[in-house]
Design a protein around this motif. Structure first.
Motif, PDB file in Angstrom:
ATOM      1  N   ASP A  65      40.233  32.748  34.132  1.00  0.00           N
ATOM      2  CA  ASP A  65      40.037  33.027  35.556  1.00  0.00           C
ATOM      3  C   ASP A  65      41.379  33.125  36.276  1.00  0.00           C
ATOM      4  O   ASP A  65      41.619  34.040  37.066  1.00  0.00           O
TER       5      ASP A  65
ATOM      6  N   LYS B 266      36.335  39.361  38.092  1.00  0.00           N
ATOM      7  CA  LYS B 266      37.681  39.143  38.619  1.00  0.00           C
ATOM      8  C   LYS B 266      38.469  40.425  38.851  1.00  0.00           C
ATOM      9  O   LYS B 266      39.389  40.440  39.679  1.00  0.00           O
TER      10      LYS B 266
ATOM     11  N   GLU C 250      42.830  36.548  38.010  1.00  0.00           N
ATOM     12  CA  GLU C 250      43.058  36.536  39.457  1.00  0.00           C
ATOM     13  C   GLU C 250      44.487  36.929  39.788  1.00  0.00           C
ATOM     14  O   GLU C 250      44.737  37.665  40.753  1.00  0.00           O
TER      15      GLU C 250
END
Length: 650
Positions: free
Chosen positions: A199, A246, A203
């Motif tokens: 993640d 994402k 990001e």
């Protein structure tokens, strides 16, 4: 006596002596290619008893010798053992396949030269080829992710210093009463990556803005003894969901060797009983269709995981190739003595797509998991792929791979006997890994010319897992820019020119002369990993530079004896072919079993070669020695697979 007859006559001996003892003695005697061939009749006779007996016997030997924890022995051999047994029942003991089997399983044999075969091309190369020129427009950004190895069973506060190949799990649902080193939220060096780390990386990448992204494979973790046909597709789809959530632009993925169960296993379409990897291809189609469209989704099923798609808004054809049918650790490749130059038609698919691109006036990128010039790629298919590169060198604007876990590049030449800037015809970018097990998590960003589709700059971003604030919020920072850090070393590069194959060749010439620049490259290659403290010199440097200068697996891989040897400087060296070893697979287990016997002979001065199963690999860059009852990490003497001999004899 014919080897096949010898195997038959061994059957009653195996029963009378006790299968486990016989196998342990046979494996302990494997110290080179000749002794591996001598041991094959024993294994072939054991395979004649059937898969169950083969698995039970090898598992019992693994547990008896304490090669791995019992559950690792049982899981790895239960899943991969039947493939080896199948192979042993189908190849003869006196052909090239037997030699290739010894190389793949034990790493003990020099491979025969590539079998001559001409790739069929639909058309001859045009007399006048199109010249692709830049118009000076703003470059387009493209992301490159690879080898994330997300462990979906990663458990915060579980033991990070365990006896298994990877840690940070509650194995068997039970946690030790006293955890020595707890697993931290965003990962530790002895474990694969938690989902939260992915993640964070995605990001950070999303903020940079990209036209699209490449993913060059290996979603699944390194617990290869614990994979099955249910959790592999589930984990593949879970990572697809993370990408879709994402990133706001398309992703064009390729399959890795870990995207199967058993790991590395992709049966050829000539395999008996119609065993297939359809469960993998179905997961591909389900997860990737949102990015690649209907036609490419259909291609996945018909071309064994390969597909081609046009990049959005570009005359650029992205060809994703399933290179697992060229991987030496795909043990299904040894179930026949028949020469099969193009398993599952992967080369034919690639040629068809490149021809279509040439006919349409397009450029193409080849995207796959394994760099074709490394020692773990079959020599035959690597040589045939080179023919494809030579034929379509004007169409192929770039190649993109992963698998090695390092941040690297490799150059293809029109003449490997004379590797010069003039003969450099193709450049391959190798993406770094995200898993902390092999270094600091990293990914690449390319600046691409929107007219020539060639690379204008390569930037690598990483997060330092040793930073005090890492576990609170990883900081992704620039590691290097090829334009800023490498281009000044090659003054002949014009300011607005692409980073061509000739540029990268000229950079290698600088590295031969300028050791300071080379050592800086080594630091970048290993993603700023602070564990690589000693300079890469002598054999390490020559081997690294050779790897840079080849897209053929027979150029730098000249192994002629045991995988490991003791050179004059007293350290234990590792052959390039071991760069892909995966310690918990059946091949790694058998190599460790062989090491036990050889170490004992070294201690009694009865043998000099030492195939000690210390694996400093591209997948697991922490070196480990398996002579004791459990694996132990040791300090690295050099970034290229060297450690103290005394460590391996403890």
């Amino acid at each position: 006596m014919r080897p096949a007859l010898r195997a038959v006559l061994l059957l009653p001996t195996l029963v009378a002596a006790g299968l486990v003892d016989v196998v342990e003695r046979a494996v302990s005697g494997v110290v080179d290619c000749a002794t591996c061939h001598s041991a094959l009749p024993t294994f072939k006779a054991l395979a004649a008893f059937g898969d169950d007996k083969f698995v039970q016997t090898i598992t019992a030997a693994c547990i008896d010798l304490k090669i791995e924890d019992a559950d690792v022995c049982e899981g790895a051999i239960r899943t991969q053992g039947p493939i080896l047994a199948h192979d042993l029942r189908h190849f003869s003991l006196f052909g090239d396949t037997a030699t290739k089997f010894c190389d793949a399983v034990f790493g003990m044999c020099a491979l025969p030269p590539a079998t001559p075969w001409m790739v069929p091309f639909p058309k001859e190369r045009p007399d006048v080829e199109r010249v692709w020129q830049s118009r000076g427009r703003e470059p387009v950004k493209v992301m490159h992710f690879s080898d994330v190895h997300i462990d979906r069973e990663y458990t915060v506060n579980a033991e990070a210093n365990c006896t298994k190949p990877i840690c940070c799990r509650d194995f068997g649902g039970e946690r030790p009463k006293h955890v020595q080193i707890p697993a931290l939220p965003l990962g530790v060096r002895t474990c694969d990556a938690p989902g939260t780390l992915a993640d964070s990386m995605l990001e950070a990448a999303e903020k940079m803005g990209a036209r699209f992204s490449l993913f060059t494979g290996d979603v699944i973790d390194h617990a290869v003894w614990d994979v099955d046909e249910e959790n592999v597709p589930r984990n593949m789809l879970a990572f697809t969901d993370q990408f879709a959530e994402k990133l706001s632009t398309p992703v064009f993925p390729a399959l890795g060797n870990h995207e199967s169960a058993p790991t590395n296993s992709f049966p050829r379409d000539t395999t008996e009983h119609q065993i297939t990897a359809d469960f993998v291809f179905n997961a591909q189609r389900q997860g990737w269709s949102q990015w690649i469209g209907e036609n490419a989704t259909k291609q996945i099923q018909h071309h064994s995981g390969s597909y081609a798609v046009m990049a959005p808004g570009m005359d650029l054809r992205i060809i994703s190739v399933n290179t697992q049918y060229w991987y030496k650790q795909n043990f299904w490749l040894y179930d026949s003595d028949e020469h099969q130059p193009d398993p599952n038609g992967i080369l034919a698919f690639l040629v068809g797509q490149l021809q279509a691109a040439e006919d349409a006036g397009q450029r193409a990128w080849v995207v796959a998991h394994m760099p074709p010039g490394r020692g773990d790629v079959a020599r035959d298919q690597s040589a045939y792929f080179d023919q494809v590169v030579q034929r379509y060198k004007n169409t192929i604007a770039g190649q993109f791979y992963g698998h090695t876990h390092a941040d690297e590049f490799a150059i293809g030449y029109s003449n490997y006997s004379e590797r010069t800037a003039e003969n450099a015809v193709s450049i391959a970018m190798v993406g770094p890994a995200m898993t902390p097990m092999s270094g600091n998590p990293a990914f690449k960003v390319y600046d691409i010319d929107p007219d020539s589709y060639e690379i204008m700059d390569v930037r690598s971003y990483y997060t330092n897992i040793s930073d005090p604030d890492y576990q609170l919020k990883p900081t992704w920072r620039l590691l290097y820019s090829a334009r800023e850090d490498y281009a000044p070393l090659v003054p002949s590069l014009p300011p607005n020119a692409s980073l061509s194959p000739a540029f990268w060749h000229n950079l290698t010439e600088v590295y031969y002369r300028n050791d300071t620049a080379f050592q800086a490259y080594i630091a970048h290659k290993h993603r700023g990993w602070e564990f690589v403290r000693r300079p890469c010199v002598d054999g390490c440097k020559n081997g690294t530079l050779c790897d840079m200068r080849t897209l053929r697996s027979d150029v730098c891989s000249q192994q002629s004896g045991p995988v490991f040897h003791i050179p004059d400087h007293g350290h234990l060296s590792f052959a390039p072919e071991m760069s892909s070893c995966e310690g918990s697979g059946i091949g790694g287990i058998l190599r460790k079993m062989a090491a036990r016997g050889v170490v004992q002979k070294v201690r009694t001065n009865t043998v000099t070669p030492l195939p000690c199963s210390c694996c400093y690999s591209s997948h697991l860059m922490i070196p480990r020695c398996f002579v004791g009852t459990r694996s132990r990490p040791f300090s690295v003497s050099s970034p290229r697979n060297v450690m103290d001999l005394s460590d391996c004899l403890r």
